[in-house]
Write a protein that holds these residues in place. Sequence first.
Motif, mmCIF file in Angstrom:
data_model
loop_
_atom_site.group_PDB
_atom_site.id
_atom_site.type_symbol
_atom_site.label_atom_id
_atom_site.label_comp_id
_atom_site.label_asym_id
_atom_site.label_seq_id
_atom_site.Cartn_x
_atom_site.Cartn_y
_atom_site.Cartn_z
ATOM 1 N N THR A 23 35.690 -29.668 -23.250
ATOM 2 C CA THR A 23 35.125 -28.979 -22.096
ATOM 3 C C THR A 23 36.189 -28.052 -21.557
ATOM 4 O O THR A 23 37.324 -28.080 -22.017
ATOM 5 N N GLY A 24 35.841 -27.251 -20.580
ATOM 6 C CA GLY A 24 36.839 -26.387 -19.964
ATOM 7 C C GLY A 24 37.835 -27.144 -19.112
ATOM 8 O O GLY A 24 38.871 -26.622 -18.750
ATOM 9 N N TRP A 25 37.538 -28.411 -18.792
ATOM 10 C CA TRP A 25 38.395 -29.192 -17.895
ATOM 11 C C TRP A 25 38.886 -30.474 -18.539
ATOM 12 O O TRP A 25 39.433 -31.343 -17.881
ATOM 13 N N ASN A 26 38.711 -30.635 -19.846
ATOM 14 C CA ASN A 26 39.073 -31.869 -20.521
ATOM 15 C C ASN A 26 39.708 -31.545 -21.862
ATOM 16 O O ASN A 26 39.221 -30.703 -22.593
ATOM 17 N N ASP A 27 40.768 -32.252 -22.198
ATOM 18 C CA ASP A 27 41.463 -32.031 -23.462
ATOM 19 C C ASP A 27 41.008 -32.983 -24.556
ATOM 20 O O ASP A 27 41.793 -33.675 -25.168
ATOM 21 N N GLY A 28 39.714 -33.043 -24.780
ATOM 22 C CA GLY A 28 39.182 -33.871 -25.858
ATOM 23 C C GLY A 28 38.562 -35.155 -25.347
ATOM 24 O O GLY A 28 39.108 -35.824 -24.494
ATOM 25 N N ALA A 29 37.426 -35.488 -25.868
ATOM 26 C CA ALA A 29 36.705 -36.705 -25.505
ATOM 27 C C ALA A 29 35.713 -36.998 -26.613
ATOM 28 O O ALA A 29 35.594 -36.234 -27.569
ATOM 29 N N VAL A 30 35.001 -38.107 -26.483
ATOM 30 C CA VAL A 30 34.014 -38.504 -27.482
ATOM 31 C C VAL A 30 32.704 -38.822 -26.774
ATOM 32 O O VAL A 30 32.685 -39.487 -25.744
ATOM 33 N N VAL A 31 31.594 -38.358 -27.343
ATOM 34 C CA VAL A 31 30.269 -38.651 -26.799
ATOM 35 C C VAL A 31 29.935 -40.109 -27.091
ATOM 36 O O VAL A 31 30.095 -40.582 -28.210
ATOM 37 N N VAL A 32 29.483 -40.807 -26.064
ATOM 38 C CA VAL A 32 29.092 -42.201 -26.209
ATOM 39 C C VAL A 32 27.573 -42.329 -26.283
ATOM 40 O O VAL A 32 27.051 -43.143 -27.022
ATOM 41 N N ARG A 33 26.873 -41.496 -25.525
ATOM 42 C CA ARG A 33 25.415 -41.541 -25.501
ATOM 43 C C ARG A 33 24.871 -40.182 -25.106
ATOM 44 O O ARG A 33 25.411 -39.538 -24.220
ATOM 45 N N VAL A 34 23.807 -39.748 -25.774
ATOM 46 C CA VAL A 34 23.115 -38.514 -25.393
ATOM 47 C C VAL A 34 21.838 -38.941 -24.678
ATOM 48 O O VAL A 34 21.112 -39.813 -25.158
ATOM 49 N N TRP A 35 21.580 -38.340 -23.514
ATOM 50 C CA TRP A 35 20.387 -38.670 -22.737
ATOM 51 C C TRP A 35 19.137 -38.391 -23.554
ATOM 52 O O TRP A 35 19.095 -37.417 -24.302
ATOM 53 N N PRO A 36 18.085 -39.201 -23.419
ATOM 54 C CA PRO A 36 16.864 -39.002 -24.210
ATOM 55 C C PRO A 36 16.240 -37.618 -24.057
ATOM 56 O O PRO A 36 15.646 -37.109 -25.003
ATOM 57 N N ASP A 37 16.393 -37.005 -22.869
ATOM 58 C CA ASP A 37 15.803 -35.669 -22.687
ATOM 59 C C ASP A 37 16.682 -34.570 -23.269
ATOM 60 O O ASP A 37 16.336 -33.402 -23.242
ATOM 61 N N GLY A 38 17.845 -34.938 -23.828
ATOM 62 C CA GLY A 38 18.709 -33.969 -24.494
ATOM 63 C C GLY A 38 19.426 -33.005 -23.579
ATOM 64 O O GLY A 38 19.900 -31.967 -24.025
ATOM 65 N N THR A 39 19.554 -33.331 -22.293
ATOM 66 C CA THR A 39 20.218 -32.412 -21.364
ATOM 67 C C THR A 39 21.632 -32.832 -21.009
ATOM 68 O O THR A 39 22.427 -32.015 -20.574
ATOM 69 N N ALA A 40 21.940 -34.120 -21.179
ATOM 70 C CA ALA A 40 23.238 -34.622 -20.739
ATOM 71 C C ALA A 40 23.749 -35.673 -21.709
ATOM 72 O O ALA A 40 23.006 -36.192 -22.544
ATOM 73 N N ALA A 41 25.028 -35.972 -21.584
ATOM 74 C CA ALA A 41 25.652 -36.999 -22.405
ATOM 75 C C ALA A 41 26.628 -37.786 -21.548
ATOM 76 O O ALA A 41 27.131 -37.287 -20.544
ATOM 77 N N VAL A 42 26.887 -39.000 -21.971
ATOM 78 C CA VAL A 42 27.970 -39.775 -21.385
ATOM 79 C C VAL A 42 29.122 -39.644 -22.356
ATOM 80 O O VAL A 42 28.948 -39.799 -23.563
ATOM 81 N N MET A 43 30.291 -39.336 -21.842
ATOM 82 C CA MET A 43 31.432 -39.221 -22.730
ATOM 83 C C MET A 43 32.571 -40.080 -22.226
ATOM 84 O O MET A 43 32.686 -40.347 -21.031
ATOM 85 N N ALA A 44 33.372 -40.550 -23.150
ATOM 86 C CA ALA A 44 34.551 -41.338 -22.838
ATOM 87 C C ALA A 44 35.762 -40.434 -22.961
ATOM 88 O O ALA A 44 35.947 -39.767 -23.976
#
Length: 80
Positions: A23-44
């Motif tokens: 992201t523009g504010w994060n130096d690397g992360a991993v997606v943990v879950r993508v929301w069912p509607d495909g608009t958002a994700a939870v990332m660690a």
Amino acid sequence: MDDLITLPGSIPGLLRRGSPVWTGWNDGAVVVRVWPDGTAAVMADHGESWLRVLLSELALDLTDATGRAHAAWWLLDQPA
């Protein structure tokens, strides 16, 4: 990172669990879950912080082998 190559996370179906993202504010992360509607994700963030973010704020990291595999799987799922 000057050598970073990415694809936009807003591409429908591109990101999945385990996708390495930037992201523009994060130096690397991993997606943990993508929301069912495909608009958002939870990332660690380095395994410690959990954030819900819009997919449009994420970019798939193609410098990572997992990112390249996720992009290839997405491409294989596209209609000819």
